[in-house]
Write a protein that holds these residues in place. Structure first.
Motif, PDB file in Angstrom:
ATOM      1  N   PRO B  75       0.823  -1.226   0.000  1.00 49.90           N
ATOM      2  CA  PRO B  75       0.000   0.000   0.000  1.00 49.90           C
ATOM      3  C   PRO B  75       0.854   1.272   0.000  1.00 49.90           C
ATOM      4  CG  PRO B  75      -0.723  -1.497   1.732  1.00 49.90           C
ATOM      5  CD  PRO B  75       0.544  -2.065   1.159  1.00 49.90           C
ATOM      6  N   LEU B  76       1.958   1.239   0.735  1.00 48.45           N
ATOM      7  CA  LEU B  76       2.817   2.429   0.784  1.00 48.45           C
ATOM      8  C   LEU B  76       3.395   2.718  -0.603  1.00 48.45           C
ATOM      9  CD1 LEU B  76       4.147   4.599   2.518  1.00 48.45           C
ATOM     10  CD2 LEU B  76       5.987   3.013   3.021  1.00 48.45           C
ATOM     11  N   TYR B  78       2.124   1.889  -3.438  1.00 50.39           N
ATOM     12  CA  TYR B  78       1.066   2.367  -4.317  1.00 50.39           C
ATOM     13  C   TYR B  78       0.745   3.834  -4.044  1.00 50.39           C
ATOM     14  CZ  TYR B  78      -3.142   2.654  -7.047  1.00 50.39           C
ATOM     15  OH  TYR B  78      -4.056   3.042  -7.984  1.00 50.39           O
ATOM     16  N   ALA B  79       0.731   4.194  -2.769  1.00 49.76           N
ATOM     17  CA  ALA B  79       0.447   5.585  -2.417  1.00 49.76           C
ATOM     18  C   ALA B  79       1.512   6.512  -3.003  1.00 49.76           C
ATOM     19  CB  ALA B  79       0.375   5.746  -0.901  1.00 49.76           C
ATOM     20  N   HIS B  81       3.439   5.824  -5.634  1.00 48.20           N
ATOM     21  CA  HIS B  81       3.320   5.778  -7.094  1.00 48.20           C
ATOM     22  C   HIS B  81       2.168   6.648  -7.580  1.00 48.20           C
ATOM     23  CE1 HIS B  81       2.449   4.202 -11.081  1.00 48.20           C
ATOM     24  NE2 HIS B  81       1.249   3.897 -10.653  1.00 48.20           N
TER      25      HIS B  81
END
Lengths: 274, 262, 346
Positions: B75-76, B78-79, B81
């Motif tokens: 998730p980190l 993706y955040a 990106h």
């Protein structure tokens, strides 16, 4: 674009990672930094008066210069050779070369004891040729010898940083230079090197920071006998009843060296094209 | 140049070969190579209770580290990106550089200072060790995944899925995650390799009963050569398997990307 | 079903670039093309309609309903992306069936409809392939099929042909037009290729600096451009600064020309515009007493196959013409009805 993901969702995604890094990285590091100033900075004075610290610092400076320099020269040559390999072979060679990156420093340490230790393979081989085994066997326990062992996992880092720069380098420039009458050595030093210099500097800085900060290999090779700053610090931390503020102060010196070197490397880092 | 490359490959292989040879040698003392062949050293390592316990602990730590890396790192990444603004990127870059700028030794010292306090008496516990491994590997996971996400051009696929009627969870599940699974696998294998060999933090932070394999291994270096070799080869083997599989997985991903570009 | 922009403005955060006062309507079955140089805001218009951007002011209406606040997934618009954005991990039929899947249609039915749709774009035999196995043109067909399979309220094409080779581009242009006509759907085409726009659009919108410069049929844009920038962007042109020298007369650097001055006052500044193919070549002696005749020499002679494009150097400047005549040209005539007067360029 805003429509892709709700911003609140992205923020939520970043929360666990931020908490983990805050709790298990920032707080411990800050505790070390604060600890150094716990007795109003006198820890630095005690550290400055400690000859062991200065010996360690000197050793670390030697190690932090020799190991990355040697790794850079070897890594650059290896990358040049790899760039000419066929793609399939290059990938296979790259996978093999990257293996040491994930090796524990202990594996490297014991491997080098077997290779270059007092009863090591190379030491005994050279002894048969008339060299003094005590001198050869002692080499690996000096900062320079330690640098050679470190290069085992520093060279792959150099290759991984420098190879893309060499592969992306426009080969036609080399051909153009040759057609204009420059020899292959001049072409290499005057056409190629200036253009991949940022990558070389970045690789140097990264490997220097790693060499300065690591202690595992050195500890396994020679206990705390080698004079390098991380081992001085390690002794301070692992002994009971030690001067913790002084250990914190030594930590700050260590972090400062690494941070400066990393920052220089980051400033030199080639920008991504996209 | 080829000469340097060949010399380097020999340099690369020599310590590993000597470890292998030594682990099967009956006696090795003061000679160029060991004499005799034996399985004894491996049997001794396998029979040693502290090695057995350390081995189990290491596997648990590796598994925990990998799972936490996925749950927290994905998730980190993706955040970072998708957030993609200059400030977010800069912060992310600093996070990935921190483990190099702050040596593990100093981090371990910080752990000792913070987590041996009365408020947070976690030093020596399994979960603190796992958290340490997580912090050391998270920057790698985030860097690798963000690079892959950028290269895959996820934004356009997600926009396309949105125009076709897919909601955010559906886009994640149907479009984003399936494209990431090989890079996630390759990344986790590297994390496993890093975690299994981690020594510099574990050595100072792990409790006596939760010592990891490398920490126990160090003690073996002061004993018989054959035993030390065999114990090292076990670690070497695990790291090699994980790295090689990771490299091959990444290669498969790379090939698919090349195919898609044609 | 119609698509409508009602005085829409949007500027990118922290900049003054964007689009301003956009008013457009695309009727059912109509194909509207937006052209303009890069940075003119044409893609922004598409992103606003697709829902990737939200307008600062104004309304966007689909079938009369304001959709300004709804997410892209709720708008039911088929979008064909510049690089197609086919999902690489799904087979072709799965790609096309995806919009049906998210709408909860059963697997059997969505597979059947996807395969039928593939057939309509001539890709029926490739249903089980992955996108990476296709050529650019084939990916284009699949992307088009995917954008239409869920019977959207509009079709949005973002530079759909720019990634293709020149020959394939012509073929796909006709294919897009055929499929669009068959579906009878309101379509927005964004392109930097004016020829592509003129050849398939019902209506063309010319953008500059985020504003609409002209809306019209392809013929209107070509024959009566609103200003010199439109004339220069759409096709070849002669553009000269000029001023009205009398009723029915205009003075230019190349000489005086007779034309309809539309009652403009003497001395008024204009831009004189003539399409090269309307300039008539002279092969014999030139009658210099005729005010619309100019003697000159060929300074450039380009052989383009069907026509030659020639620059004639005349006293005071150059006149470009296109002709199918072979052999030397000694002068040109500019007929008075070939001349249009455009606003002066500042």
């Amino acid at each position: 674009m805003s429509a892709r993901v709700p911003t609140s969702m992205l923020a939520a995604f970043a929360v666990p990672g931020s908490v983990v890094l805050g709790l298990f990285f920032l707080i411990p590091v800050c505790a070390v930094l604060v600890g150094a100033f716990a007795d109003s900075g006198s820890a630095f004075g005690r550290l400055a008066g400690d000859p062991v610290f200065w010996n360690g610092l000197r050793g670390t400076m030697v190690l932090g210069t020799v190991a990355p320099l040697f790794s850079l020269v070897v890594g650059f040559c290896v990358a040049l050779a790899l760039a000419r390999f066929a793609p399939g072979l290059r990938t296979a060679a790259l996978i093999a070369i990257s293996l040491p990156l994930t090796f524990s420093g202990l594996i490297v340490a014991y491997g080098f004891i077997l290779l270059l230790g007092r009863a090591g393979f190379v030491t005994l081989l050279l002894a048969k040729l008339g060299f003094d085994p005590a001198v050869i066997g002692g080499f690996i326990f000096s900062p320079v010898g330690l640098g050679l062992a470190y290069s085992y996992y520093l060279v792959p880092r150099v290759v991984l940083i420098v190879l893309p720069a060499i592969s992306n380098f426009d080969r036609n420039q080399m051909l153009a230079s040759r057609s204009l009458g420059a020899g292959s050595f001049r072409t290499l030093t005057e056409v190629m090197l200036p253009q991949i210099l940022p990558s070389l500097i970045a690789a140097y800085c990264l490997t220097a920071a790693v060499a300065v900060g690591a202690y595992g290999t050195a500890l396994a090779l020679a206990g705390t006998q080698v004079n390098i700053l991380p081992l001085v610090l390690y002794s301070k931390i692992s002994e009971t009843g030690t001067d913790l503020p002084a250990a914190s102060a030594a930590s700050i010196v260590l972090v400062a060296i690494c941070a400066v070197v990393v920052s220089i490397g980051e400033a030199m880092r080639p920008q991504r094209k996209s | 140049m080829p000469f340097v490359a060949i010399a380097y490959l020999i340099f690369l292989a020599a310590p590993v070969l000597l470890l292998f040879v030594g682990s099967f040698g009956e006696v090795w003392s003061g000679t160029l190579l060991p004499s005799g062949f034996t399985w004894r050293w491996y049997q001794e390592v396998a029979g040693d209770p502290s090695f057995r316990r350390a081995f189990t602990t290491s596997l648990k730590i590796v598994a925990t580290t990998c799972i936490l890396n996925i749950l927290i790192g994905l998730p980190l990444a993706y955040a970072i990106h998708a957030g993609a603004r200059g400030g977010v990127r800069l912060a992310a870059r600093i996070v990935t550089l921190m483990p190099i700028a702050v040596p593990e030794l100093v981090l371990a010292f910080g752990f000792i200072l913070v987590f041996s306090s009365d408020a947070l008496p976690w030093l020596g516990s399994f979960w603190l060790l796992a958290a340490g491994h997580l912090v050391l590997t998270l920057p790698y996971t985030v860097t690798a995944l963000v690079a892959d996400m950028d290269q895959l051009g996820l934004a356009e696929y997600e926009h396309a899925a949105a125009t076709l009627g897919a909601s955010f969870p559906a886009r994640m599940w149907d479009v984003t995650l399936p494209q990431l699974h090989t890079s996630l696998l390759s990344c986790m294998l590297t994390v496993a390799a890093l975690s299994i060999g981690e020594f510099q933090l574990s050595n100072l932070v792990s409790g006596f009963l939760s010592r990891t394999y490398p920490v126990v291994l160090l003690q073996a270096f002061y004993g018989a050569t054959g035993f030390a070799c065999a114990a090292t080869v076990v670690l070497l083997g695990l790291a090699m398997i994980a790295s090689l599989t990771s490299g091959l997985t990444a290669r498969v991903t790379g090939r698919r990307k090349v195919g898609a570009g044609a | 079903m119609t698509l409508r922009y009602d005085q829409v403005s949007y500027s990118y955060p922290g900049t003054s670039t964007g689009v301003f006062d956009i008013a457009l309507e695309i009727g059912r079955g109509e194909l509207l093309a937006i052209i303009g140089a890069s940075g003119s805001g044409k893609s922004t218009i598409l992103k606003l309609l697709a829902g990737f951007l939200k307008p600062d002011t104004g309304r966007i209406l689909i079938d009369g309903k304001d959709v300004g606040a709804s997410l892209p997934e709720a708008r039911r618009l088929g979008v064909v992306f510049q690089n197609y954005a086919l999902f690489p991990h799904m087979r072709l039929w799965e790609n096309i069936a995806y919009p049906l899947k998210v709408r909860g249609i059963a697997k059997q039915e969505r597979r059947a409809r996807a395969i039928e749709m593939l057939g309509r774009v001539g890709m029926g035999k490739r249903a089980e392939d992955y996108p990476a196995e296709l050529s650019g043109g084939q990916q284009q067909r699949v992307a088009l099929a995917r954008a239409l399979v869920f019977e959207p309220q509009g079709l949005l094409l973002d530079e759909p042909l720019s990634a293709l080779d020149a020959g394939l581009r012509l073929e796909m242009r006709d294919e897009i037009l055929r499929v669009q006509r068959q579906a009878g759907i309101a379509t927005l085409l964004v392109t930097h290729d004016q020829e592509e726009a003129l050849s398939i659009a019902d209506k063309v919108v010319m953008m500059r600096d985020g504003r609409i410069v002209q809306i019209g049929t392809p013929r209107e844009l070509y024959e009566t451009p609103a200003d010199a920038s439109v004339a220069a962007f759409v096709g070849q042109s002669n553009l000269w600064p000029g001023s009205i020298s009398g009723d029915g007369m205009v003075t230019t650097p190349v000489g005086a020309l007779a034309c309809d001055t539309q009652g403009k006052s003497i001395g008024a500044k204009v831009t004189v515009f003539v399409r090269p193919e309307r300039v008539e070549p002279i092969t014999g002696p030139v009658d210099a007493s005729n005010p619309c005749c100019f003697a000159g020499s060929m300074s450039a002679d380009r052989y383009l196959g069907p026509v030659r494009r020639i620059d004639m150097a005349v006293a005071g400047g150059a006149i470009r013409l296109e002709t199918h005549l072979r052999g030397p040209i000694t002068g040109v005539t500019i007929p008075h009805d070939a001349i249009r007067l455009l606003p002066p360029t500042s």
